[in-house]
Design a protein around this motif. Structure first.
Motif, mmCIF file in Angstrom:
data_model
loop_
_atom_site.group_PDB
_atom_site.id
_atom_site.type_symbol
_atom_site.label_atom_id
_atom_site.label_comp_id
_atom_site.label_asym_id
_atom_site.label_seq_id
_atom_site.Cartn_x
_atom_site.Cartn_y
_atom_site.Cartn_z
ATOM 1 N N THR A 30 0.852 -1.180 0.000
ATOM 2 C CA THR A 30 0.000 0.000 0.000
ATOM 3 C C THR A 30 0.896 1.242 0.000
ATOM 4 N N LYS A 31 0.328 2.382 -0.336
ATOM 5 C CA LYS A 31 1.137 3.605 -0.354
ATOM 6 C C LYS A 31 1.535 4.009 1.056
ATOM 7 N N THR A 32 0.625 3.758 2.013
ATOM 8 C CA THR A 32 0.896 4.177 3.385
ATOM 9 C C THR A 32 0.840 2.976 4.316
ATOM 10 N N LYS A 33 1.203 3.225 5.555
ATOM 11 C CA LYS A 33 1.295 2.130 6.522
ATOM 12 C C LYS A 33 -0.082 1.651 6.990
ATOM 13 N N MET A 34 -0.063 0.630 7.841
ATOM 14 C CA MET A 34 -1.303 -0.017 8.268
ATOM 15 C C MET A 34 -2.191 0.924 9.069
ATOM 16 N N PHE A 35 -1.599 1.646 10.012
ATOM 17 C CA PHE A 35 -2.410 2.471 10.923
ATOM 18 C C PHE A 35 -2.005 3.938 10.900
ATOM 19 N N VAL A 68 -5.287 4.691 12.795
ATOM 20 C CA VAL A 68 -6.501 4.622 11.976
ATOM 21 C C VAL A 68 -6.219 3.617 10.859
ATOM 22 N N VAL A 69 -7.162 2.701 10.633
ATOM 23 C CA VAL A 69 -6.934 1.602 9.696
ATOM 24 C C VAL A 69 -6.894 2.099 8.251
ATOM 25 N N ASN A 70 -5.937 1.584 7.507
ATOM 26 C CA ASN A 70 -5.798 1.875 6.085
ATOM 27 C C ASN A 70 -6.803 1.006 5.317
ATOM 28 N N GLU A 71 -7.741 1.647 4.666
ATOM 29 C CA GLU A 71 -8.816 0.928 3.978
ATOM 30 C C GLU A 71 -8.268 0.007 2.877
ATOM 31 N N GLN A 72 -7.258 0.496 2.170
ATOM 32 C CA GLN A 72 -6.683 -0.291 1.080
ATOM 33 C C GLN A 72 -6.035 -1.575 1.625
ATOM 34 N N VAL A 74 -6.968 -3.241 4.144
ATOM 35 C CA VAL A 74 -8.051 -4.193 4.444
ATOM 36 C C VAL A 74 -8.535 -4.861 3.158
ATOM 37 N N GLY B 61 -16.150 0.493 11.162
ATOM 38 C CA GLY B 61 -15.650 1.385 10.117
ATOM 39 C C GLY B 61 -14.551 2.276 10.624
ATOM 40 N N GLY B 62 -14.607 3.548 10.264
ATOM 41 C CA GLY B 62 -13.583 4.483 10.702
ATOM 42 C C GLY B 62 -12.247 4.246 10.028
ATOM 43 N N MET B 63 -12.293 3.961 8.740
ATOM 44 C CA MET B 63 -11.030 3.733 8.043
ATOM 45 C C MET B 63 -10.623 4.990 7.273
ATOM 46 N N ARG B 64 -9.353 5.012 6.850
ATOM 47 C CA ARG B 64 -8.869 6.177 6.118
ATOM 48 C C ARG B 64 -8.411 5.747 4.725
ATOM 49 N N PRO B 65 -8.441 6.672 3.749
ATOM 50 C CA PRO B 65 -7.943 6.337 2.410
ATOM 51 C C PRO B 65 -6.418 6.193 2.439
ATOM 52 N N ASP B 66 -5.891 5.484 1.464
ATOM 53 C CA ASP B 66 -4.451 5.178 1.413
ATOM 54 C C ASP B 66 -3.686 6.349 0.781
ATOM 55 N N VAL B 67 -3.654 7.459 1.492
ATOM 56 C CA VAL B 67 -3.016 8.675 0.968
ATOM 57 C C VAL B 67 -1.956 9.147 1.965
ATOM 58 N N PRO B 68 -0.717 9.313 1.494
ATOM 59 C CA PRO B 68 0.358 9.724 2.410
ATOM 60 C C PRO B 68 0.104 11.102 3.016
#
Lengths: 504, 99
Positions: A30-35, A68-72, A74, B61-68
């Motif tokens: 993924t582009k970013t980390k897990m949490f 905060v969980v990375n949706e990607q 998951v 829920g409460g997830m975040r998009p994969d954006v740096p």
């Protein structure tokens, strides 16, 4: 244990039945980390190189920071679970695994415990001769990777004798999926081979899914191999060891074989196996004891209070299931048929780990046989000499372009090898290398005829022989012409011209 | 009746790397025991048809998009470190290994 003290492998198998188990960790790309929204070093486009640069307060567990969980991540985990034939939990939860070690700054790792995202699967693994083995999957759960420690002051860089340790938290928080098998019985003498094939299949799957770069040498894919033996006829599982630090497919196979031979030697003398982790040493091909490990290791797991449960919608799971790529074993069967390869040719490609490269090259327009020839021949040779992965040296489209140049007659095989060399050396695309190095085949018959005439004039005896019908004598003249043309001529065309001009 | 014994408190303290005196173990055995007993009374209310939960409100829920996002500089990261080598944290050599 010195290799001489090991029990012979075949004897070990006569006395004992090996039982395997694997824990494979996959770093997600993924582009970013897990949490945390820190860039993920396991995604190479992020180009994380310097220590402690890809971190946020979450990675350091600073007070007040919240995961905060990375949706990607998951989504990737669900895709992997589905590809492993697992059920996806309608609700899964993160848990804290508490331990004290400075590779994580929080004194706990966020993992999953009794509610993993995926469970109860089966993975079809194909051995070298095509035998299919069903490997039972216990679970696949999400967690975060730990930081990297470098021990200083010790003589060998290992922890023994080290005075202090330096910690880089870049890797802390990288998304991981840990895949755990159930005990695998019945592999018998093919246990080492199955170990390799299993890890190789996971690698193929995560690459096909595009969820991990899966470079074992970089730690994107790591395997802990559990091995235990039980006397023939015994139902109860033997005491197992868990070998860590096995970072190549070849090592996985060797480590399992070594542990079978080591444990058999101990058990045959009436000894007992110590339940422990063991370290694999690539240089000596042996394992050494690590940490005692008991099933009662107390990590005081409890539900992670900072994170909400993960509840994937059935629609999401269906969407990801529909997007799954073809399973590796089925894909191999299809490709072998489509390409018309013999068993030997196909096995050669698969065992060289070049299936993806060859497939991509065929997709880029090359004929399957040519794609195979270049990848398993010249490119593999250069990669071997440079101790690099063939796929990292040259792109499939460049290989396809070289094949195209050879097939159109613009390059001979010999020139094409120079072009490949140039591309690998970073001199540009095949067309650019051809232009820069002046490697174009001389297809101008005028120039060729002049060279042929000159060569025939120099070797009147050969000319006589050809005129007398001794066509094989032409070789000497062809060689002279090729030399005169600096190799930039098509030998078949030169031969035609030699025979033609000899009769003129 | 509480399952908290002095042995258990000593074991938990060891897992948590907390050095406790015998007096403290005795005090905590009583206190932790009282807490566990209080929680246990809730179990009397819970019947088999009530599923176990770890949170009072069924949030998901409460997830975040994969954006740096923004990262710390190395200097910021090391600012609170007792010791470092300029780019990495320096810690006492720990016997043992990663889990």
């Amino acid at each position: 244990m010195a290799r001489a003290e090991l029990m012979d492998f075949d004897t070990a198998l006569e006395l004992f039945e090996p039982v395997l188990g694997f824990e494979v960790h996959v770093e997600l790309s993924t582009k970013t980390k897990m949490f945390s929204d820190a860039p993920n070093p396991a995604f190479s486009a992020n180009e994380v190189t310097d220590a402690n640069t890809a971190i946020t307060p979450v990675c350091l567990g600073l007070p007040g920071s919240l995961p905060v969980v990375n949706e990607q991540a998951v989504r990737y985990s669900i895709s992997l679970g589905l590809a492993l034939g697992c059920q996806i939990a309608p609700m899964s939860r993160f848990a804290r695994k508490n331990y004290f070690y400075p590779d994580l700054a929080k004194n706990y790792q966020i993992s999953q415990y009794d509610e993993p995202i995926a469970f109860e699967g089966t993975l079809e693994v194909e051995l070298e001769d095509g035998t299919l083995v069903q490997v039972p999957i216990e679970r696949a759960h999400m967690e975060e990777d730990a930081g990297k420690l470098t021990h200083v002051g010790g003589s060998t860089g290992r922890i023994q004798g080290a005075e202090s340790s330096l910690v880089d938290y870049n890797r802390a928080g990288v998304p991981l999926v840990e895949i755990v098998t159930k005990p695998i019985v019945g592999a018998e003498h093919r246990a080492p081979e199955l170990a390799r094939a299993y890890v190789s299949t996971i690698r193929d799957i995560v690459r096909a899914l595009g969820i991990s770069e899966a470079r074992m040498e970089r730690g994107n894919l790591r395997c802990d191999a559990n091995v235990s033996l039980r006397p023939r006829g015994e139902q109860k599982l033997g005491i197992r060891t868990e070998t860590k630090n096995v970072n190549s497919l070849r090592s996985v196979e060797r480590a399992v074989r070594y542990e079978i031979q080591r444990q058999a030697a101990i058990l045959a003398k009436g000894g007992t196996i110590t339940q422990e982790t063991r370290h694999w040493h690539e240089d000596t091909g042996t394992t050494s004891p690590g940490r005692p490990k008991s099933d009662a290791d107390d990590y005081r797991y409890f539900p992670e209070p900072d994170l909400l449960p993960v509840v994937p919608s059935p629609a999401l799971i269906d969407e990801l299931r529909d997007a799954l790529p073809e399973p590796p074993a089925a894909r191999r069967r299809r490709l072998k048929e489509e390409w018309g390869f013999t068993d030997l040719e196909f096995r050669d490609v698969v065992n060289s780990g070049l299936l993806v490269e060859v497939a991509d090259t065929v997709a880029a327009g090359a004929s399957p046989q040519q794609a195979r020839k270049w990848w398993t021949g010249e490119i593999a040779r250069i990669a071997n000499a440079q101790d690099a992965e063939p796929g990292s040296l040259i792109s499939a489209s460049d290989v396809a372009a070289v094949v195209e140049l050879v097939e159109s007659g613009a390059l001979t095989d010999r020139l094409a090898r120079q072009v490949v060399e140039g591309v690998i050396a970073g001199e540009g695309t095949p067309a650019e290398v051809v232009a820069a190095r002046g490697l174009q085949v001389v297809s101008d018959d005028g120039a060729l005829i002049a060279a042929v005439d000159a060569a025939l004039a120099e070797q009147p005896d050969v000319l006589e022989k050809i005129r007398d019908g001794k066509v094989q004598a032409a070789g000497a003249v062809i060689g002279a012409v090729m030399k005169a043309m600096g190799g930039k001529a098509d030998a078949a065309r030169v031969r035609e011209l030699v025979l033609e001009r000899a009769q003129a | 009746m509480s399952e908290i014994t002095p042995e258990r408190v000593a074991y938990l303290a060891q897992l948590a790397r907390i050095a406790l005196t015998p007096d403290e173990i005795e005090t905590l055995t009583g206190e932790l025991g009282a807490i566990v007993d209080a929680v246990a009374t809730v179990q009397q209310v819970a019947t088999p048809d009530v599923p176990a939960t770890s949170h009072p409100i069924p949030l998901t829920g409460g997830m975040r998009p994969d954006v740096p996002g923004v990262t710390l500089t190395t200097e910021q990261a090391l600012a609170g470190a007792p010791d470092h080598d300029g780019s990495r944290f320096r810690v006492t050599a720990i016997l043992g290994e990663e889990q």
